[in-house]
Motif scaffolding. Structure first.
Motif, PDB file in Angstrom:
ATOM      1  N   LEU A 277     -22.984  23.856  -1.313  1.00  0.00           N
ATOM      2  CA  LEU A 277     -22.310  23.046  -2.334  1.00  0.00           C
ATOM      3  C   LEU A 277     -22.721  21.583  -2.241  1.00  0.00           C
ATOM      4  O   LEU A 277     -22.162  20.743  -2.939  1.00  0.00           O
ATOM      5  N   GLN A 278     -23.684  21.272  -1.367  1.00  0.00           N
ATOM      6  CA  GLN A 278     -24.153  19.898  -1.146  1.00  0.00           C
ATOM      7  C   GLN A 278     -22.967  18.971  -0.857  1.00  0.00           C
ATOM      8  O   GLN A 278     -22.901  17.851  -1.343  1.00  0.00           O
ATOM      9  N   GLU A 279     -22.040  19.473  -0.039  1.00  0.00           N
ATOM     10  CA  GLU A 279     -20.842  18.697   0.286  1.00  0.00           C
ATOM     11  C   GLU A 279     -21.226  17.383   0.958  1.00  0.00           C
ATOM     12  O   GLU A 279     -22.037  17.350   1.878  1.00  0.00           O
ATOM     13  N   ARG A 280     -20.625  16.297   0.512  1.00  0.00           N
ATOM     14  CA  ARG A 280     -20.871  14.986   1.085  1.00  0.00           C
ATOM     15  C   ARG A 280     -19.588  14.172   0.993  1.00  0.00           C
ATOM     16  O   ARG A 280     -18.650  14.552   0.299  1.00  0.00           O
ATOM     17  N   ILE A 281     -19.545  13.046   1.706  1.00  0.00           N
ATOM     18  CA  ILE A 281     -18.364  12.189   1.703  1.00  0.00           C
ATOM     19  C   ILE A 281     -18.753  10.807   1.219  1.00  0.00           C
ATOM     20  O   ILE A 281     -19.677  10.191   1.748  1.00  0.00           O
ATOM     21  N   GLU A 282     -18.089  10.340   0.189  1.00  0.00           N
ATOM     22  CA  GLU A 282     -18.259   8.980  -0.309  1.00  0.00           C
ATOM     23  C   GLU A 282     -17.037   8.151   0.070  1.00  0.00           C
ATOM     24  O   GLU A 282     -15.932   8.685   0.222  1.00  0.00           O
ATOM     25  N   GLN A 283     -17.234   6.857   0.227  1.00  0.00           N
ATOM     26  CA  GLN A 283     -16.136   5.936   0.486  1.00  0.00           C
ATOM     27  C   GLN A 283     -15.878   5.117  -0.777  1.00  0.00           C
ATOM     28  O   GLN A 283     -16.757   4.418  -1.266  1.00  0.00           O
ATOM     29  N   VAL A 284     -14.668   5.226  -1.313  1.00  0.00           N
ATOM     30  CA  VAL A 284     -14.300   4.549  -2.556  1.00  0.00           C
ATOM     31  C   VAL A 284     -13.207   3.532  -2.266  1.00  0.00           C
ATOM     32  O   VAL A 284     -12.161   3.884  -1.704  1.00  0.00           O
ATOM     33  N   THR A 285     -13.425   2.288  -2.634  1.00  0.00           N
ATOM     34  CA  THR A 285     -12.431   1.243  -2.404  1.00  0.00           C
ATOM     35  C   THR A 285     -11.368   1.283  -3.490  1.00  0.00           C
ATOM     36  O   THR A 285     -11.686   1.290  -4.682  1.00  0.00           O
ATOM     37  N   VAL A 286     -10.104   1.311  -3.073  1.00  0.00           N
ATOM     38  CA  VAL A 286      -8.981   1.364  -4.018  1.00  0.00           C
ATOM     39  C   VAL A 286      -8.002   0.246  -3.696  1.00  0.00           C
ATOM     40  O   VAL A 286      -7.874  -0.185  -2.548  1.00  0.00           O
ATOM     41  N   THR A 287      -7.297  -0.216  -4.711  1.00  0.00           N
ATOM     42  CA  THR A 287      -6.224  -1.197  -4.553  1.00  0.00           C
ATOM     43  C   THR A 287      -4.968  -0.635  -5.198  1.00  0.00           C
ATOM     44  O   THR A 287      -4.988  -0.258  -6.372  1.00  0.00           O
ATOM     45  N   VAL A 288      -3.879  -0.540  -4.420  1.00  0.00           N
ATOM     46  CA  VAL A 288      -2.644   0.063  -4.922  1.00  0.00           C
ATOM     47  C   VAL A 288      -1.439  -0.771  -4.505  1.00  0.00           C
ATOM     48  O   VAL A 288      -1.504  -1.574  -3.565  1.00  0.00           O
ATOM     49  N   LYS A 289      -0.336  -0.541  -5.221  1.00  0.00           N
ATOM     50  CA  LYS A 289       0.940  -1.182  -4.894  1.00  0.00           C
ATOM     51  C   LYS A 289       1.979  -0.114  -4.576  1.00  0.00           C
ATOM     52  O   LYS A 289       1.943   0.983  -5.132  1.00  0.00           O
ATOM     53  N   ASP A 290       2.930  -0.460  -3.679  1.00  0.00           N
ATOM     54  CA  ASP A 290       4.035   0.448  -3.404  1.00  0.00           C
ATOM     55  C   ASP A 290       5.229   0.078  -4.280  1.00  0.00           C
ATOM     56  O   ASP A 290       5.136  -0.814  -5.121  1.00  0.00           O
ATOM     57  N   ARG A 291       6.365   0.726  -4.093  1.00  0.00           N
ATOM     58  CA  ARG A 291       7.511   0.516  -4.989  1.00  0.00           C
ATOM     59  C   ARG A 291       8.198  -0.827  -4.778  1.00  0.00           C
ATOM     60  O   ARG A 291       9.073  -1.198  -5.565  1.00  0.00           O
ATOM     61  N   TRP A 292       7.814  -1.560  -3.745  1.00  0.00           N
ATOM     62  CA  TRP A 292       8.330  -2.907  -3.543  1.00  0.00           C
ATOM     63  C   TRP A 292       7.349  -3.973  -4.032  1.00  0.00           C
ATOM     64  O   TRP A 292       7.570  -5.159  -3.848  1.00  0.00           O
ATOM     65  N   GLY A 293       6.235  -3.555  -4.614  1.00  0.00           N
ATOM     66  CA  GLY A 293       5.260  -4.494  -5.136  1.00  0.00           C
ATOM     67  C   GLY A 293       4.235  -4.968  -4.132  1.00  0.00           C
ATOM     68  O   GLY A 293       3.386  -5.810  -4.451  1.00  0.00           O
ATOM     69  N   ARG A 294       4.287  -4.449  -2.905  1.00  0.00           N
ATOM     70  CA  ARG A 294       3.295  -4.839  -1.902  1.00  0.00           C
ATOM     71  C   ARG A 294       1.964  -4.171  -2.217  1.00  0.00           C
ATOM     72  O   ARG A 294       1.929  -3.021  -2.652  1.00  0.00           O
ATOM     73  N   GLU A 295       0.870  -4.880  -1.979  1.00  0.00           N
ATOM     74  CA  GLU A 295      -0.462  -4.415  -2.376  1.00  0.00           C
ATOM     75  C   GLU A 295      -1.349  -4.237  -1.150  1.00  0.00           C
ATOM     76  O   GLU A 295      -1.252  -4.979  -0.178  1.00  0.00           O
ATOM     77  N   GLN A 296      -2.220  -3.246  -1.225  1.00  0.00           N
ATOM     78  CA  GLN A 296      -3.194  -3.041  -0.154  1.00  0.00           C
ATOM     79  C   GLN A 296      -4.497  -2.542  -0.767  1.00  0.00           C
ATOM     80  O   GLN A 296      -4.493  -1.755  -1.714  1.00  0.00           O
ATOM     81  N   THR A 297      -5.612  -2.984  -0.189  1.00  0.00           N
ATOM     82  CA  THR A 297      -6.948  -2.552  -0.601  1.00  0.00           C
ATOM     83  C   THR A 297      -7.647  -1.923   0.600  1.00  0.00           C
ATOM     84  O   THR A 297      -7.732  -2.535   1.664  1.00  0.00           O
ATOM     85  N   LYS A 298      -8.123  -0.696   0.407  1.00  0.00           N
ATOM     86  CA  LYS A 298      -8.828   0.002   1.473  1.00  0.00           C
ATOM     87  C   LYS A 298      -9.821   0.979   0.867  1.00  0.00           C
ATOM     88  O   LYS A 298      -9.721   1.339  -0.306  1.00  0.00           O
ATOM     89  N   ALA A 299     -10.763   1.432   1.701  1.00  0.00           N
ATOM     90  CA  ALA A 299     -11.689   2.488   1.303  1.00  0.00           C
ATOM     91  C   ALA A 299     -11.094   3.835   1.694  1.00  0.00           C
ATOM     92  O   ALA A 299     -10.586   3.989   2.799  1.00  0.00           O
ATOM     93  N   ILE A 300     -11.141   4.793   0.771  1.00  0.00           N
ATOM     94  CA  ILE A 300     -10.659   6.140   1.040  1.00  0.00           C
ATOM     95  C   ILE A 300     -11.829   7.120   0.982  1.00  0.00           C
ATOM     96  O   ILE A 300     -12.789   6.908   0.234  1.00  0.00           O
ATOM     97  N   PRO A 301     -11.784   8.203   1.778  1.00  0.00           N
ATOM     98  CA  PRO A 301     -12.859   9.199   1.711  1.00  0.00           C
ATOM     99  C   PRO A 301     -12.682  10.112   0.499  1.00  0.00           C
ATOM    100  O   PRO A 301     -11.571  10.541   0.182  1.00  0.00           O
ATOM    101  N   VAL A 302     -13.782  10.400  -0.164  1.00  0.00           N
ATOM    102  CA  VAL A 302     -13.782  11.304  -1.312  1.00  0.00           C
ATOM    103  C   VAL A 302     -14.822  12.389  -1.063  1.00  0.00           C
ATOM    104  O   VAL A 302     -16.005  12.095  -0.893  1.00  0.00           O
TER     105      VAL A 302
END
Length: 392
Positions: free
Chosen positions: A41-66
């Protein structure tokens, strides 16, 4: 009807592996992360940077594996990104690898991308963007928005960085919390979205203490009543009668709220499967694949799935060892693992000694897939009580 090239975002045993590439597995990582990559299946892992907020409005940016699975060839192909559920222990929830579902979709000519969202596995920590509060007063919207933002980031990454993906048309899918992600993404109506598939979306529960009684179910319904961007794309809703998280009644109310909020929904209540139908996406392919086939065909997504064809040539109780390659490990697996397995069951062999054994739902396809992970050319050898010849 002309078939469109489509990017599909969707909402995880392995045996008989040989000569397969592996991914390094840090100490403490889930066992699934130590399974060799699926070469076929040519399985591979990419790193995608995301920025999200929680229910208190706090924000974080990190790379997640895809995780990425793709068909052979240069493409561009449609893409499937599967949105996973929420484990009780997020720290040990490994990289999302929905391989059996990916095999079905890749066989249809689609790429599959499966993000492991922020707050799970390697990105686990105090920041949890999917914390929706206590059971009696859950606030579902911020968690769903944070998850949907990561879907959109995954699509943007595919559009910018993966030339083998046709990101101009796509469908979002997911299971459990990943299905909440599906619905939240559909309501945003991003560019190119054609539809969504919901495998058991819900509002959280304690199936051990309160089976079939979801948390704050009215609040979950209210999330879909409000103003939405219309017209919304079609969605497919798949639930099982013995879902210990959602029960049998509330999913139908949620679907009604969705429609009243301007959405389109094709709802299916499937009969009980296993000990908990909440995992039906993984244990009931025999029943949901035909529904998925019809839904994707209406959207013009991918090619038709071609079922495996074979004919019996001998009874398995004879063993027929002369038909098996001269490989002692393979013959031992056939005797010890296949002939003793419960029905339905299947055994596949590779041209260089790999094998795959599976007992249960979608047995033929999963056994063949387990053998093919190593990149070898494989064929079905036995199904249930018969040694078989696989047909073209």
């Amino acid at each position: 009807m002309k078939t469109l090239r489509v990017l599909v975002l969707v909402a995880a045993g392995l045996a008989g592996l040989a000569h397969a590439q592996t991914e390094p597995a840090p100490s403490g990582r889930a066992p699934s992360d130590r399974i060799p990559l699926a070469v076929d299946l040519q399985e591979r892992i990419e790193q995608v940077t995301v920025t999200v907020k929680d229910r208190w409005g706090r924000e974080q940016t990190k790379a997640i594996p895809v995780t990425v699975y793709r068909p052979p060839g240069e493409g561009p192909f449609p893409l499937v990104v599967f949105n996973h559920g929420r484990a009780v222990d997020r720290s040990t929830q490994g990289r999302s690898r929905p391989e059996h579902l990916a095999r079905y979709l890749v066989h249809k000519g689609l790429v599959v991308m499966a993000p492991t969202r922020l707050g799970y596995g390697d990105t686990y920590g105090k920041f949890d963007p999917e914390d929706s509060g206590p059971c009696e007063r859950k606030d579902h919207a911020p968690a769903a928005q944070a998850a949907a933002d990561q879907v959109l980031a995954t699509v943007a990454f595919a559009r910018q960085r993966l030339p083998f993906v046709d990101a101009g048309h796509w469908v979002v899918m997911g299971a459990s919390m990943g299905a909440n992600t599906t619905l939240a993404t559909v309501r945003l109506k991003p560019e190119g979205l054609l539809g969504g598939v919901n495998f058991g979306a819900g509002s959280g529960a304690n199936p051990a203490l309160r089976p079939g009684q979801p948390c704050s179910p009215d609040r979950f319904a209210q999330q879909w009543y409000g103003p939405a961007i219309t017209p919304q794309v079609p969605t497919l809703w798949l639930y099982w009668q013995n879902d210990l998280y959602n029960g049998a009644e509330w999913p139908q109310r949620w679907q009604q709220a969705w429609v009243q909020g301007g959405g389109q929904a094709e709802f299916h209540a499937l009969s009980a499967v296993g000990s908990d139908g909440h995992g039906g996406v993984f244990i009931d392919m025999n029943r949901w694949v035909p529904l998925m086939e019809a839904f994707l065909a209406r959207l013009g997504v991918g090619s038709a799935y071609a079922p495996l064809r074979y004919r019996p040539v001998a009874a398995t109780d004879t063993g027929k060892p002369d038909l098996l390659p001269a490989n002692e490990a393979l013959r031992q697996a056939y005797s010890d693992r296949f002939l003793t397995a419960a029905l339905p069951r299947a055994f596949a062999v590779g041209d260089q000694g790999a094998f795959g054994v599976f007992s249960g739902d979608w047995a033929e396809g999963r056994a063949l897939g387990l053998c093919q992970r190593s990149g070898q050319s494989c064929r079905l050898y036995a199904v249930n009580h018969d040694v078989v010849e696989q047909l073209p």
